[in-house]
Design an enzyme around this catalytic site. Structure first.
Site, PDB file in Angstrom:
ATOM      1  N   ARG A 104       0.990  -1.235   0.030  1.00  0.00           N
ATOM      2  CA  ARG A 104       0.037   0.078  -0.090  1.00  0.00           C
ATOM      3  C   ARG A 104       0.945   1.326  -0.067  1.00  0.00           C
ATOM      4  O   ARG A 104       2.111   1.045   0.461  1.00  0.00           O
ATOM      5  CB  ARG A 104      -0.730   0.122   1.326  1.00  0.00           C
ATOM      6  CG  ARG A 104      -1.723  -1.133   1.355  1.00  0.00           C
ATOM      7  CD  ARG A 104      -2.664  -0.812   2.508  1.00  0.00           C
ATOM      8  NE  ARG A 104      -3.903  -2.043   2.733  1.00  0.00           N
ATOM      9  CZ  ARG A 104      -3.728  -3.114   3.429  1.00  0.00           C
ATOM     10  NH1 ARG A 104      -2.375  -3.159   4.045  1.00  0.00           N
ATOM     11  NH2 ARG A 104      -4.571  -3.962   3.406  1.00  0.00           N
ATOM     12  N   LYS A 129      -2.296   0.626   7.759  1.00  0.00           N
ATOM     13  CA  LYS A 129      -3.741   0.678   7.783  1.00  0.00           C
ATOM     14  C   LYS A 129      -4.492  -0.206   9.006  1.00  0.00           C
ATOM     15  O   LYS A 129      -5.325  -0.117   9.712  1.00  0.00           O
ATOM     16  CB  LYS A 129      -4.243   0.221   6.322  1.00  0.00           C
ATOM     17  CG  LYS A 129      -5.935   0.163   5.989  1.00  0.00           C
ATOM     18  CD  LYS A 129      -6.186  -0.392   5.002  1.00  0.00           C
ATOM     19  CE  LYS A 129      -7.601  -0.284   4.512  1.00  0.00           C
ATOM     20  NZ  LYS A 129      -8.046  -0.851   3.048  1.00  0.00           N
ATOM     21  N   HIS A 203      -2.639   2.293  -6.012  1.00  0.00           N
ATOM     22  CA  HIS A 203      -3.346   1.165  -5.599  1.00  0.00           C
ATOM     23  C   HIS A 203      -3.828   0.351  -6.488  1.00  0.00           C
ATOM     24  O   HIS A 203      -4.066  -0.868  -6.413  1.00  0.00           O
ATOM     25  CB  HIS A 203      -4.714   1.593  -4.561  1.00  0.00           C
ATOM     26  CG  HIS A 203      -5.125   0.717  -3.562  1.00  0.00           C
ATOM     27  ND1 HIS A 203      -4.545   0.357  -2.431  1.00  0.00           N
ATOM     28  CD2 HIS A 203      -6.287  -0.040  -3.890  1.00  0.00           C
ATOM     29  CE1 HIS A 203      -5.249  -0.705  -1.828  1.00  0.00           C
ATOM     30  NE2 HIS A 203      -6.365  -0.908  -2.633  1.00  0.00           N
ATOM     31  N   ARG A 206      -1.533  -2.467  -7.169  1.00  0.00           N
ATOM     32  CA  ARG A 206      -1.972  -3.611  -6.068  1.00  0.00           C
ATOM     33  C   ARG A 206      -3.065  -4.468  -6.670  1.00  0.00           C
ATOM     34  O   ARG A 206      -2.770  -5.697  -6.454  1.00  0.00           O
ATOM     35  CB  ARG A 206      -2.333  -2.831  -4.491  1.00  0.00           C
ATOM     36  CG  ARG A 206      -2.676  -3.765  -3.423  1.00  0.00           C
ATOM     37  CD  ARG A 206      -3.028  -3.005  -2.229  1.00  0.00           C
ATOM     38  NE  ARG A 206      -3.662  -3.610  -1.380  1.00  0.00           N
ATOM     39  CZ  ARG A 206      -2.819  -4.487  -0.348  1.00  0.00           C
ATOM     40  NH1 ARG A 206      -1.609  -4.555  -0.318  1.00  0.00           N
ATOM     41  NH2 ARG A 206      -3.732  -4.841   0.592  1.00  0.00           N
ATOM     42  N   HIS A 229      -4.063  -8.986   3.999  1.00  0.00           N
ATOM     43  CA  HIS A 229      -5.216  -9.209   4.447  1.00  0.00           C
ATOM     44  C   HIS A 229      -5.578 -10.300   5.744  1.00  0.00           C
ATOM     45  O   HIS A 229      -4.899 -11.242   5.574  1.00  0.00           O
ATOM     46  CB  HIS A 229      -6.254  -9.482   3.411  1.00  0.00           C
ATOM     47  CG  HIS A 229      -6.484  -8.547   2.341  1.00  0.00           C
ATOM     48  ND1 HIS A 229      -7.130  -8.900   1.011  1.00  0.00           N
ATOM     49  CD2 HIS A 229      -6.320  -7.163   2.343  1.00  0.00           C
ATOM     50  CE1 HIS A 229      -7.051  -8.037   0.404  1.00  0.00           C
ATOM     51  NE2 HIS A 229      -6.738  -6.816   1.090  1.00  0.00           N
ATOM     52  N   TYR A 239     -11.099  -8.170  -4.875  1.00  0.00           N
ATOM     53  CA  TYR A 239     -10.195  -8.333  -5.827  1.00  0.00           C
ATOM     54  C   TYR A 239     -10.857  -9.445  -6.850  1.00  0.00           C
ATOM     55  O   TYR A 239     -10.655  -9.376  -7.877  1.00  0.00           O
ATOM     56  CB  TYR A 239      -8.910  -8.653  -5.615  1.00  0.00           C
ATOM     57  CG  TYR A 239      -8.236  -7.690  -4.868  1.00  0.00           C
ATOM     58  CD1 TYR A 239      -7.739  -6.592  -5.576  1.00  0.00           C
ATOM     59  CD2 TYR A 239      -7.846  -7.472  -3.481  1.00  0.00           C
ATOM     60  CE1 TYR A 239      -7.162  -5.492  -4.894  1.00  0.00           C
ATOM     61  CE2 TYR A 239      -7.441  -6.543  -2.990  1.00  0.00           C
ATOM     62  CZ  TYR A 239      -7.017  -5.612  -3.650  1.00  0.00           C
ATOM     63  OH  TYR A 239      -6.090  -4.201  -3.105  1.00  0.00           O
TER      64      TYR A 239
END
Length: 268
Positions: A104, A129, A203, A206, A229, A239
């Site tokens: 990120r 994050k 992003h 990503r 995650h 995604y």
């Protein structure tokens, strides 16, 4: 003559003039405005706090779809970066890290020299994050790009961050948009055109990595681990919907559906 007093009508008029902006941008403006109005009230500049009277704003997270970069587009962007210049070496390493490791922007900005274990060839961070630890392999091409930048182009500074601004004071990037603008600039030089409704910041690289890994047969837990995650559900929810080729395999043949519906009606 007394100064004019800021009122609800002034604030509403200002927000109405922002209607042409994206929802996420409007949400950011509204949040900043609320903080400013609260400050004015605390400082006695306004007779009452207008922050509580701002209209609610519902932000749709997936309002715009990210641009799914192809491997060829990423190669083109990296190829046009001037790696003889100091900023070029920095930009090349930053974009390569995001494209290859899916970091990120917040983690890229906060990456420190101490996070790099050259002997073990790993990068270990605490994600900005989520606050969760993340360990990624320090790939050879990424490692050499960082070495090239740190040894030959990174300004002398006490700042522990790997990637820093090249204007005095030499410290970390102030915001994510300053990093994203570097990618847009190089993409324009590479002649890459984006549809107006697609997000094409860092992003989006990503997301492109996630889709590429899924397309190459990587399991969902592996993809989730790389992206940092906490659960594979997060990866699938966001995604997996971009893997159009695999979604096509799940599509039903319309003739089969109509045939089954007709057979059901005949059996009634």
């Amino acid at each position: 003559m007394s100064a004019p007093v800021l009122g609800v009508r002034d604030v509403s008029g200002f927000l109405l003039r922002q209607r042409g902006l994206r929802r996420k941008t409007i949400a950011t403006v509204r949040s900043s405005l609320a903080d400013f109005l609260a400050f004015l009230a605390a400082a006695g500049r306004t007779p009452q706090s207008l922050a509580d009277r701002l209209p609610p704003h519902r932000h749709l997270r997936h309002e715009s779809e990210p641009h799914l970069w192809t491997a060829e587009e990423i190669r083109r962007v990296l190829a046009v970066i001037d790696r003889q210049s100091a900023t070029g070496k920095r930009d090349y390493a930053m974009i390569l890290m995001t494209a290859r490791l899916g970091l990120r922007i917040s983690d890229l900005r906060q990456l420190e020299l101490g996070d790099l274990d050259w002997r073990a060839k790993t990068i270990t961070i605490v994600q900005h994050k989520t606050g969760r630890p993340l360990s990624l392999p320090l790939l050879d091409d990424v490692g050499w790009a960082i070495i090239d930048y740190v040894r030959h182009s990174r300004p002398e500074t006490a700042c522990p961050k790997v990637f820093i601004k090249h204007r005095h004071p030499f410290n970390t990037f102030g915001c994510s948009s300053s990093v994203a603008s570097r990618l847009s600039r190089h993409a324009a030089r590479a002649g890459i055109d984006f549809p107006p409704d697609q997000v094409r910041g860092m992003h989006s690289l990503r997301g492109a990595l996630a889709v590429a890994m899924i397309g190459n047969g990587a399991s969902m837990p592996v993809v989730s681990a790389v992206l940092g995650h906490a659960s594979s559900d997060t990866t699938q929810a966001y995604y997996l919907r971009f893997d159009v080729e695999r979604l096509r395999c799940c599509a039903l043949d319309i003739e089969d559906v109509i045939g089954q519906a007709g057979a059901g009606e005949c059996g009634v």
